[in-house]
Design a protein around this motif. Structure first.
Motif, PDB file in Angstrom:
ATOM      1  N   PHE A   1       0.841  -1.193   0.000  1.00  0.00           N
ATOM      2  CA  PHE A   1       0.000   0.000   0.000  1.00  0.00           C
ATOM      3  C   PHE A   1       0.875   1.243   0.000  1.00  0.00           C
ATOM      4  O   PHE A   1       1.860   1.325   0.733  1.00  0.00           O
ATOM      5  CB  PHE A   1      -0.915   0.016   1.232  1.00  0.00           C
ATOM      6  N   THR A   2       0.512   2.220  -0.830  1.00  0.00           N
ATOM      7  CA  THR A   2       1.234   3.491  -0.892  1.00  0.00           C
ATOM      8  C   THR A   2       0.230   4.635  -0.821  1.00  0.00           C
ATOM      9  O   THR A   2      -0.805   4.607  -1.486  1.00  0.00           O
ATOM     10  CB  THR A   2       2.051   3.610  -2.196  1.00  0.00           C
ATOM     11  N   LEU A   3       0.566   5.633  -0.017  1.00  0.00           N
ATOM     12  CA  LEU A   3      -0.236   6.844   0.106  1.00  0.00           C
ATOM     13  C   LEU A   3       0.647   8.008  -0.347  1.00  0.00           C
ATOM     14  O   LEU A   3       1.754   8.187   0.161  1.00  0.00           O
ATOM     15  CB  LEU A   3      -0.677   7.042   1.555  1.00  0.00           C
ATOM     16  N   THR A   4       0.172   8.765  -1.326  1.00  0.00           N
ATOM     17  CA  THR A   4       0.943   9.863  -1.909  1.00  0.00           C
ATOM     18  C   THR A   4       0.089  11.134  -1.884  1.00  0.00           C
ATOM     19  O   THR A   4      -1.109  11.071  -2.134  1.00  0.00           O
ATOM     20  CB  THR A   4       1.318   9.557  -3.371  1.00  0.00           C
ATOM     21  N   SER A   5       0.727  12.277  -1.602  1.00  0.00           N
ATOM     22  CA  SER A   5       0.001  13.535  -1.598  1.00  0.00           C
ATOM     23  C   SER A   5       0.927  14.667  -2.024  1.00  0.00           C
ATOM     24  O   SER A   5       2.132  14.615  -1.778  1.00  0.00           O
ATOM     25  CB  SER A   5      -0.554  13.820  -0.197  1.00  0.00           C
ATOM     26  N   GLU A   6       0.344  15.666  -2.661  1.00  0.00           N
ATOM     27  CA  GLU A   6       1.085  16.865  -3.040  1.00  0.00           C
ATOM     28  C   GLU A   6       0.199  18.084  -2.846  1.00  0.00           C
ATOM     29  O   GLU A   6      -1.021  17.997  -2.955  1.00  0.00           O
ATOM     30  CB  GLU A   6       1.549  16.812  -4.498  1.00  0.00           C
ATOM     31  N   TYR A   7       0.844  19.221  -2.600  1.00  0.00           N
ATOM     32  CA  TYR A   7       0.182  20.510  -2.448  1.00  0.00           C
ATOM     33  C   TYR A   7       0.993  21.529  -3.223  1.00  0.00           C
ATOM     34  O   TYR A   7       2.228  21.468  -3.236  1.00  0.00           O
ATOM     35  CB  TYR A   7       0.123  20.904  -0.967  1.00  0.00           C
ATOM     36  N   MET A   8       0.309  22.468  -3.887  1.00  0.00           N
ATOM     37  CA  MET A   8       1.039  23.519  -4.610  1.00  0.00           C
ATOM     38  C   MET A   8       0.279  24.829  -4.562  1.00  0.00           C
ATOM     39  O   MET A   8      -0.947  24.862  -4.520  1.00  0.00           O
ATOM     40  CB  MET A   8       1.325  23.117  -6.053  1.00  0.00           C
TER      41      MET A   8
ATOM     42  N   TYR B   1      -3.634  16.959  -4.027  1.00  0.00           N
ATOM     43  CA  TYR B   1      -4.250  15.660  -4.260  1.00  0.00           C
ATOM     44  C   TYR B   1      -3.747  14.665  -3.227  1.00  0.00           C
ATOM     45  O   TYR B   1      -2.708  14.860  -2.592  1.00  0.00           O
ATOM     46  CB  TYR B   1      -3.978  15.143  -5.684  1.00  0.00           C
ATOM     47  N   ILE B   2      -4.508  13.589  -3.093  1.00  0.00           N
ATOM     48  CA  ILE B   2      -4.089  12.460  -2.271  1.00  0.00           C
ATOM     49  C   ILE B   2      -4.470  11.193  -3.032  1.00  0.00           C
ATOM     50  O   ILE B   2      -5.568  11.114  -3.596  1.00  0.00           O
ATOM     51  CB  ILE B   2      -4.705  12.503  -0.857  1.00  0.00           C
ATOM     52  N   THR B   3      -3.541  10.248  -3.095  1.00  0.00           N
ATOM     53  CA  THR B   3      -3.750   8.990  -3.808  1.00  0.00           C
ATOM     54  C   THR B   3      -3.401   7.822  -2.898  1.00  0.00           C
ATOM     55  O   THR B   3      -2.340   7.821  -2.269  1.00  0.00           O
ATOM     56  CB  THR B   3      -2.858   8.897  -5.069  1.00  0.00           C
ATOM     57  N   GLY B   4      -4.269   6.856  -2.868  1.00  0.00           N
ATOM     58  CA  GLY B   4      -3.988   5.592  -2.206  1.00  0.00           C
ATOM     59  C   GLY B   4      -3.936   4.511  -3.266  1.00  0.00           C
ATOM     60  O   GLY B   4      -4.838   4.415  -4.105  1.00  0.00           O
ATOM     61  N   SER B   5      -2.871   3.715  -3.261  1.00  0.00           N
ATOM     62  CA  SER B   5      -2.741   2.669  -4.270  1.00  0.00           C
ATOM     63  C   SER B   5      -2.328   1.359  -3.602  1.00  0.00           C
ATOM     64  O   SER B   5      -1.666   1.350  -2.563  1.00  0.00           O
ATOM     65  CB  SER B   5      -1.718   3.062  -5.343  1.00  0.00           C
ATOM     66  N   PHE B   6      -2.749   0.265  -4.226  1.00  0.00           N
ATOM     67  CA  PHE B   6      -2.413  -1.056  -3.706  1.00  0.00           C
ATOM     68  C   PHE B   6      -1.927  -1.916  -4.857  1.00  0.00           C
ATOM     69  O   PHE B   6      -2.588  -2.022  -5.894  1.00  0.00           O
ATOM     70  CB  PHE B   6      -3.621  -1.715  -3.031  1.00  0.00           C
ATOM     71  N   LEU B   7      -0.758  -2.548  -4.672  1.00  0.00           N
ATOM     72  CA  LEU B   7      -0.137  -3.397  -5.682  1.00  0.00           C
ATOM     73  C   LEU B   7      -0.515  -4.848  -5.421  1.00  0.00           C
ATOM     74  O   LEU B   7      -0.277  -5.373  -4.331  1.00  0.00           O
ATOM     75  CB  LEU B   7       1.386  -3.229  -5.654  1.00  0.00           C
ATOM     76  N   PHE B   8      -1.143  -5.481  -6.414  1.00  0.00           N
ATOM     77  CA  PHE B   8      -1.470  -6.906  -6.358  1.00  0.00           C
ATOM     78  C   PHE B   8      -0.427  -7.665  -7.156  1.00  0.00           C
ATOM     79  O   PHE B   8      -0.256  -7.410  -8.348  1.00  0.00           O
ATOM     80  CB  PHE B   8      -2.855  -7.177  -6.958  1.00  0.00           C
ATOM     81  N   GLY B   9       0.270  -8.564  -6.511  1.00  0.00           N
ATOM     82  CA  GLY B   9       1.311  -9.311  -7.216  1.00  0.00           C
ATOM     83  C   GLY B   9       2.412  -8.377  -7.657  1.00  0.00           C
ATOM     84  O   GLY B   9       2.780  -7.436  -6.961  1.00  0.00           O
ATOM     85  N   ASP B  10       2.924  -8.631  -8.859  1.00  0.00           N
ATOM     86  CA  ASP B  10       4.027  -7.818  -9.374  1.00  0.00           C
ATOM     87  C   ASP B  10       3.597  -6.782 -10.403  1.00  0.00           C
ATOM     88  O   ASP B  10       4.396  -5.931 -10.776  1.00  0.00           O
ATOM     89  CB  ASP B  10       5.081  -8.716 -10.029  1.00  0.00           C
ATOM     90  N   ASN B  11       2.333  -6.862 -10.885  1.00  0.00           N
ATOM     91  CA  ASN B  11       2.049  -6.013 -12.035  1.00  0.00           C
ATOM     92  C   ASN B  11       0.659  -5.373 -12.099  1.00  0.00           C
ATOM     93  O   ASN B  11       0.349  -4.721 -13.078  1.00  0.00           O
ATOM     94  CB  ASN B  11       2.313  -6.783 -13.326  1.00  0.00           C
ATOM     95  N   VAL B  12      -0.191  -5.521 -11.109  1.00  0.00           N
ATOM     96  CA  VAL B  12      -1.509  -4.886 -11.134  1.00  0.00           C
ATOM     97  C   VAL B  12      -1.646  -3.943  -9.936  1.00  0.00           C
ATOM     98  O   VAL B  12      -1.455  -4.361  -8.791  1.00  0.00           O
ATOM     99  CB  VAL B  12      -2.654  -5.925 -11.118  1.00  0.00           C
ATOM    100  N   THR B  13      -1.964  -2.688 -10.203  1.00  0.00           N
ATOM    101  CA  THR B  13      -2.146  -1.682  -9.154  1.00  0.00           C
ATOM    102  C   THR B  13      -3.534  -1.072  -9.311  1.00  0.00           C
ATOM    103  O   THR B  13      -3.922  -0.688 -10.409  1.00  0.00           O
ATOM    104  CB  THR B  13      -1.093  -0.560  -9.274  1.00  0.00           C
ATOM    105  N   ILE B  14      -4.265  -0.993  -8.202  1.00  0.00           N
ATOM    106  CA  ILE B  14      -5.518  -0.240  -8.202  1.00  0.00           C
ATOM    107  C   ILE B  14      -5.288   1.011  -7.367  1.00  0.00           C
ATOM    108  O   ILE B  14      -4.485   1.005  -6.435  1.00  0.00           O
ATOM    109  CB  ILE B  14      -6.720  -1.046  -7.674  1.00  0.00           C
ATOM    110  N   TYR B  15      -5.983   2.080  -7.699  1.00  0.00           N
ATOM    111  CA  TYR B  15      -5.759   3.327  -6.965  1.00  0.00           C
ATOM    112  C   TYR B  15      -7.018   4.181  -6.942  1.00  0.00           C
ATOM    113  O   TYR B  15      -7.878   4.099  -7.811  1.00  0.00           O
ATOM    114  CB  TYR B  15      -4.586   4.109  -7.553  1.00  0.00           C
ATOM    115  N   LEU B  16      -7.110   4.995  -5.904  1.00  0.00           N
ATOM    116  CA  LEU B  16      -8.133   6.019  -5.755  1.00  0.00           C
ATOM    117  C   LEU B  16      -7.421   7.340  -5.527  1.00  0.00           C
ATOM    118  O   LEU B  16      -6.463   7.397  -4.755  1.00  0.00           O
ATOM    119  CB  LEU B  16      -9.048   5.726  -4.572  1.00  0.00           C
ATOM    120  N   THR B  17      -7.880   8.385  -6.195  1.00  0.00           N
ATOM    121  CA  THR B  17      -7.286   9.710  -6.051  1.00  0.00           C
ATOM    122  C   THR B  17      -8.401  10.728  -5.852  1.00  0.00           C
ATOM    123  O   THR B  17      -9.459  10.624  -6.473  1.00  0.00           O
ATOM    124  CB  THR B  17      -6.485  10.100  -7.315  1.00  0.00           C
ATOM    125  N   TYR B  18      -8.135  11.698  -4.994  1.00  0.00           N
ATOM    126  CA  TYR B  18      -9.027  12.846  -4.881  1.00  0.00           C
ATOM    127  C   TYR B  18      -8.153  14.087  -5.009  1.00  0.00           C
ATOM    128  O   TYR B  18      -7.103  14.182  -4.370  1.00  0.00           O
ATOM    129  CB  TYR B  18      -9.767  12.880  -3.542  1.00  0.00           C
TER     130      TYR B  18
END
Length: 156
Positions: free
Chosen positions: A24-31, A57-74
């Motif tokens: 799981f990765t949580l990423t965010s940026e502000y400008m 923005y803020i994004t949460g992503s989850f990596l399944f296995g080695d090659n599939v990622t699902i993500y939600l961003t607001y």
């Protein structure tokens, strides 16, 4: 009829953060980006805008296995951080929702291999501050709208 203009971008402020825990990765940026735009119309120089754009923005992503990622961003973007209601857009003859853009994204990414990537996203928008160009005519822009996007890319 001669018209030309100039745009100055002053020093901007950017802040980024990323946190990972397992897959799981949580990423965010502000400008904040101060923008000054003036237009010369037949020798009469007019200031078109002198405002600071703001976005995050803020994004949460989850990596399944080695090659599939699902993500939600607001994310949220304001053409003028001091005008969250779009009053300056209204004064320019546009609907208020030209002053902001809020976007909820659900997406999936498939890394076919090291070079090839396939992505698909669904966007649910409120406002058009960054996306008015997607509409064939500014008058056809709507405050709430939806977009599906796909991309296949090759990296070398």
């Amino acid at each position: 009829y001669i018209a030309y203009g100039k745009m100055k971008i002053k020093e901007g402020f950017f802040l980024s953060a990323e946190w990972s825990f397992g897959n799981f990765t949580l990423t965010s940026e502000y400008m904040e980006l101060p923008v000054y735009l003036e237009m010369d119309l037949l020798g009469a120089v007019r200031t078109i805008s002198d405002e600071t754009q703001q976005g995050w923005y803020i994004t949460g992503s989850f990596l399944f296995g080695d090659n599939v990622t699902i993500y939600l961003t607001y994310d949220q973007f304001y053409q003028n951080k001091d005008d969250r209601t779009g009053e300056s857009a209204v004064q320019s003859g546009l609907p208020a929702f030209f002053g902001w853009q809020k976007d909820m994204v659900a997406g999936i990414r498939y890394d076919v291999n090291f070079n090839w990537t396939i992505k698909a996203e669904c966007h649910f928008f409120d406002g058009v501050a960054k996306s008015a160009v997607f509409f064939p005519d500014f008058t056809s822009a709507e405050q709430k709208w939806f977009m599906v996007a796909g991309k296949i890319s090759y990296n070398f």
